[in-house]
Design a protein around this motif. Structure first.
Motif: not given
Ligand SMILES: [Ca+2]
Ligand SMILES: [Ca+2]
Lengths: 309, 309
Positions: B55, B243, B49-51, B47, B239-240
């Motif tokens: 984000e 995923d 965004d955020g990974t 992933d 991260n979310s």
């Molecule tokens: Ca993400």
């Protein structure tokens, strides 16, 4: 250099087509040349049916679909009285064709969907391992073109990344393209149906749905190339007007480019067809190739051998 | 081996997360091991965004969209009185959010479509070259996670093929992912809009249409992976809960697998958020990671450094 040339592309005669290929590859791989292209941008795309293997008298994937209808008929007694299945089971190709696009869609849905992607992959792999060409009696996977295998190999050795970009089904080709052509699944682009992620007995599967996702033909080829690769190819190889836009997209980019069409003009060693063929029609491409600088390969005169030994 | 470990993944603390990664990579790359995986099947999906990058406080692509609306506003005087554009131009994020999914779709259509793919690629590349994070004031491309860069590098050195599989736009990421992460365009998978091949002044272009093609989030991630790669990954990083299905799909395959979730629990060095966040919500993943054998990475305790120097 002449000594090299006789080893390069051994099943290609010493004509304009071979010279055009070798000139192009030499130009884009010679560091310091104004035509030089770094390896990461050496993208080459190949049509499959009629370009890498035979497509006559009918597309291999259609032969697969018809075989699969016959295999499944035992579970579908209603097919005996329902078109297009009735004609398929009777071996009546004229009857199948008479059912038109709607009939073909039903054949594809019944033969290509309703199972998981992994199951379909095994079905396609099992079929291609034994299925034989109706005229030659040879395995379909041996009805591939030796000169094109040599070309794939030549391009790979020169740092090209090679993709199949075919109107055929992406999940039909992926199970065997690596073994047959040396092209791995992630480099196979084709037409696709939609899939849905779901849990079956607690295990995730991707179910194949009877809904079109992408038709990778004509204008769909540049669309597929852009979606899957995100780069414009510098070389494109096809055999029909279904490849016209792929060659147009490829050769209208900046810098040195190569567009090439295989002309099926060898009735003795393969099949001769072009402007009026229902399969692999090549008409506009023949007309416009000269002005566009595309190479036309005569199977009859440019290829000293058609199929592998 | 201990000497090696201190050089490996230097921004990762010596905890369970790092040990799980190194154990996995060692197992699948050790010839003769029952867990051995040949290089062609060492597919790892990340992933974005955020990974791989921050984000918060809002997706970078959304910041891009809002900037672009402001850039284009001169040509659209009507936007001053029309939502969602009115709120965008007033810098009223609450007002933007109040316009809901329909408003967001209008923002995306106005900012992301109506140009060719090549034009959009330049627009995205130009923007990312100078755009800065609203809080840190740093370039977005420096708000990437140093430990993840080291992980990408470690996997590459061990023969893995690395893909981004993001809910973000495929053509938004491709222009810069190679420079920032070393991941080339053909290995970037994301959400996409439809394109149409057409001639503009005689030159072919792929026009970006205001129609969704694929949403690469949740169930869409395994669908995208199967379509673009045609192989099931053996390692997946997210991260979310967007995923969740990618990790589920990856880790339910046969043989040794790795699923890993980044937990944003470091309010001092980055941002702390999880179960109730509007962006990057991680709830089900936190609950089910232990029973599924997924690794949870605490940014606070597992990472000795967050951003590159
Ligand atoms: Ca993400
Ligand atoms: Ca063809």
């Amino acid at each position: 250099l002449p000594a090299m040339s006789t080893e390069l592309l051994p099943s290609w005669g010493e004509g304009e087509a071979k010279a055009a290929i070798v000139d192009f590859v030499t130009a884009v791989t010679t560091e310091g040349s104004s035509d030089y292209v770094p390896p990461a941008d050496r993208v080459a795309t190949f049509d499959n049916d009629g370009t890498l293997w035979s497509e006559q008298p009918l597309y291999v994937q259609l032969a697969f679909a018809l075989d699969r209808i016959r295999d499944l008929a035992g579970d579908h007694p209603e097919w005996r009285d329902t078109e297009p299945f009735k004609s398929v089971l009777a071996g009546d190709m004229a009857g199948v064709i008479a059912t038109g696009k709607h009939g073909l869609a039903q054949i594809l849905a019944a033969s290509h969907t309703g199972m998981s992607s992994e199951e379909f992959s095994r079905i396609a792999a099992d079929w291609i391992a034994t299925a034989r060409h109706p005229k030659s009696g040879k395995l379909y996977t041996s009805m591939i073109y030796q000169p094109m295998l040599e070309l794939l190999d030549y391009l790979r050795k020169n740092g090209f990344e090679i993709y199949i970009v075919s109107g055929g089904g992406i999940e039909f080709m992926r199970p065997w393209a690596e073994k047959v052509y040396g092209i791995p699944p992630e480099n196979v682009i084709g037409s696709s149906i939609r899939t849905r992620y779901e849990l079956r007995d607690g295990q995730p599967v991707l179910m194949r749905l009877p809904e079109i996702d992408h038709i990778d033909d004509k204008e769909g080829k540049p669309v597929g190339i852009n979606k899957f690769i995100g780069k414009r190819p510098i070389a494109a190889f096809g055999n029909s007007d279904g490849d016209f836009q792929m060659l147009e997209w490829t050769t209208s980019g900046e810098g040195r480019r190569l567009g090439l069409l295989i002309h099926h003009d060898d009735a003795e060693r393969e099949v001769a067809y072009d402007r009026t063929s229902a399969i692999g029609k090549l008409d506009r491409g023949l007309d416009e190739a000269p002005e566009r600088g595309w190479v036309i390969v005569s199977m009859k005169t440019d290829w000293t051998r058609i199929f592998p030994k």
